[in-house]
Write an enzyme that holds these catalytic residues in place. Structure first.
Site, short mmCIF file in Angstrom:
data_model
loop_
_atom_site.label_atom_id
_atom_site.label_comp_id
_atom_site.label_asym_id
_atom_site.label_seq_id
_atom_site.Cartn_x
_atom_site.Cartn_y
_atom_site.Cartn_z
CE LYS C 7 3.43 -17.87 17.31
NZ LYS C 7 3.31 -17.11 18.56
CG HIS C 89 -1.73 -16.32 14.71
ND1 HIS C 89 -0.94 -15.49 15.46
CD2 HIS C 89 -1.64 -17.53 15.27
CE1 HIS C 89 -0.37 -16.19 16.43
NE2 HIS C 89 -0.78 -17.43 16.33
CD GLU C 137 -3.06 -19.36 19.37
OE1 GLU C 137 -2.12 -20.12 19.64
OE2 GLU C 137 -2.97 -18.45 18.52
N GLY C 177 0.52 -21.03 25.26
CA GLY C 177 1.20 -21.54 26.44
C GLY C 177 1.20 -23.05 26.58
#
Lengths: 220, 220, 220, 220
Positions: C7, C89, C137, C177
């Site tokens: 990121k 994403h 995700e 997570g």
């Protein structure tokens, strides 16, 4: 089914939009053909009150009632009289997760969804979200003079085939450049359940004549 | 001036929106106060037909009549009855060149523009495009319980000062968290020409009482 | 496969990114595990030159070489050393037609595509465009402390099942997570081919220990 | 100052970009002229390491270090070697509040900002955010054969005048269609502090000759 997208053409705005809506209603009744009108948000109530054929929104945002300013809420256009809406038109593309959310919200309001796709793969992908109709329109032909039936007949057959793979029941509409009865009849022969059109009617000198001509194509 | 932004709150949708519009009209007449209503596109015509106070759109896209689907055309909301519009609300931010274009197009239709800004610098920048009003609302206070008059009084004075530098004549409205007459009176004391509010009225159990309270603030 | 998304974390920027990349490379070699690093565009060349494990871009725009300013070109990140890229994403969602185009362009450059999806339906839809991997995700779990394996195990099985329907060969990664070996082993038991993670490693005091722990999960 | 925007042209990608960068460096040293190169993110480090003239990014996103995927962080491009960045290029327009935030973040990193505007009003508006340079480029002339100096000389004088009103010290660059020494000299005569160019050099058979020619215009 013939879906006429009024877009934001001058002829599709306010009183002029109402005139074309009444013409479409008249033809629909006389010829017993299913015509749907996708009109600007601010015209939905006026037109839905004035005609007895289905009025759709051109877009609905993937939002629930709440703190949003200047976006289009399914609940509101529904109450104004919209029976359905276009989703992901090539002039109003959405992020993939927004398409999913918008279709869910629109369905909860009891409205129909016509999800647009530029090609067969995207049509197949969107079918996963179970819209009521898929409308396939190659963007490069939109507002042009050559119809998708003529320029890309394989797009129609290929889309129908791919949609069948995901969900056998979703009818496929085709659009872009549809202007003649031959464009319509060819689309139906190839397996389409209807057509989506805009400039062919909205920019016509004589919309009634144009709609009548297109309907001839449905009757073949 | 009090501008009530109906947003897409459930209470600001369809028939419920009409009810609050009528309450606002009644109060506006009784108390002789200028109240403007910014409503959802699909409700403009119904509400503008039903009340005699100004109805605004919540947003207009920077487009001319033509081949656009599901966007908001100034000409159309104008014909539906909108006398003005919000532009660049914090829930509907625009690219800078689109703000310029939207303000130009909206003005050509004879509509008023209330351009929103989150801070004094952006207010100053937008003034270059000569909107009719600047509304300054810090996004972090929107839909909250602390008003801009209380939390950021310096934002109001600073915005007014910066707007004066560019164009002395543009009135400044302030918004975000405005809920009490004190919020309103304090804003006016600091130089604001009016307030922009939403949740304070739209989420109130008793919108009439809430509007009456706010108007008390104008009278100080 | 373990894909570590750097990121724009401070620890994933410049020299610090290089440090973590070298740690990941060391663990990958020692433990003979496939670790892929998705790094910021301006760091691709430095990191790809320094380590022998695969470096990916975090995003590529659906553009061909030409007149585009400030966008990410597949050909350029490829030449800089990227062997693949994330697409869509949850922090970089794309319009559906852009996903299709980006996947096509990226593949033409001989790069791998890891297309992200928030839920099983969107995963199924994106599979139509034949990415090399699907990464599912749930956005609400990203950067949180509860893993998808624990909070939504059915998401994993359901996604794998839906992806199988469209294209049996696309491996499914899961993310959000993921912080413990149990999160990883549970994901693999449910049928996933690997995990996507970010904060678990990038915000760790001891990234090496964290990566080693996660790898334990792969070995179960 | 001459700012060469490499865009995502094939000639502005990877090794080819490096070649043109070296040519520009050579000319800059020989002729003692300030040449700045705006290159693709993945090429910043390689080019900044290889040449001694300033390298800029083509865009930076309004984000701080943190959980963002595939966006351009000022801190990262700074560490890679960028001394400045374009902001709001006509091929990468930003929301007004993002322009303000991006300029603030970029400045905190000690980088220069060249904020782009399509017309004099937008240039004036953006000056409020105090970029280091304003670059005015009418989009309709970008990548064309007629220069702004010839087609819209009044745009240059008007922009300079409006920028002076807000902040007397911000130098104005002009761009779009700049290809000859006359385009450059005319721009400087009208008060510009430099030029922004792209296709004139990047699509040239002989970039060295082209840059030398343009520099002649600076010397008049």
């Amino acid at each position: 089914m013939i879906l006429i997208n009024f877009k934001t053409y001058e002829s599709g705005t306010g009183r002029k939009a109402l005139e074309i809506a009444k013409i479409a209603e008249k033809v629909s009744k006389e010829k017993d053909v299913n015509i749907v009108l996708a009109v600007q948000a601010a015209d939905i109530r006026m037109i839905a009150d004035a005609v007895s054929i289905p009025v759709y929104a051109q877009h609905v945002d993937p939002i629930e009632p709440g703190s949003h300013t200047g976006w289009s809420l399914a609940k509101d256009v529904r109450e104004a009289g919209a029976e359905g809406t276009l989703i992901n038109h090539s002039e109003h593309r959405m992020e993939i997760s927004q398409i999913e959310k918008a279709i869910d919200i629109v369905k909860e309001e009891g409205m129909k969804t016509v999800a647009c796709a530029p090609d067969a793969e995207i049509a197949e992908a969107i079918c996963v979200f179970e819209p009521d109709f898929i409308a396939v329109e190659p963007p490069e032909l939109i507002a042009g003079n050559v119809s998708v039936s003529k320029a890309k007949p394989e797009l129609i057959t290929e889309t129908i085939e791919m949609v069948r793979k995901v969900d056998g029941d979703i009818p496929v509409l085709v659009g872009a450049g549809v202007k003649s009865k031959k464009d319509v009849s060819r689309a139906l022969e190839l397996g389409a359940s209807g057509v989506l059109l805009a400039s062919g009617v909205m920019k016509s000198e004589n919309p009634e004549k144009e709609i009548l001509e297109l309907i001839e194509g449905l009757k073949v």
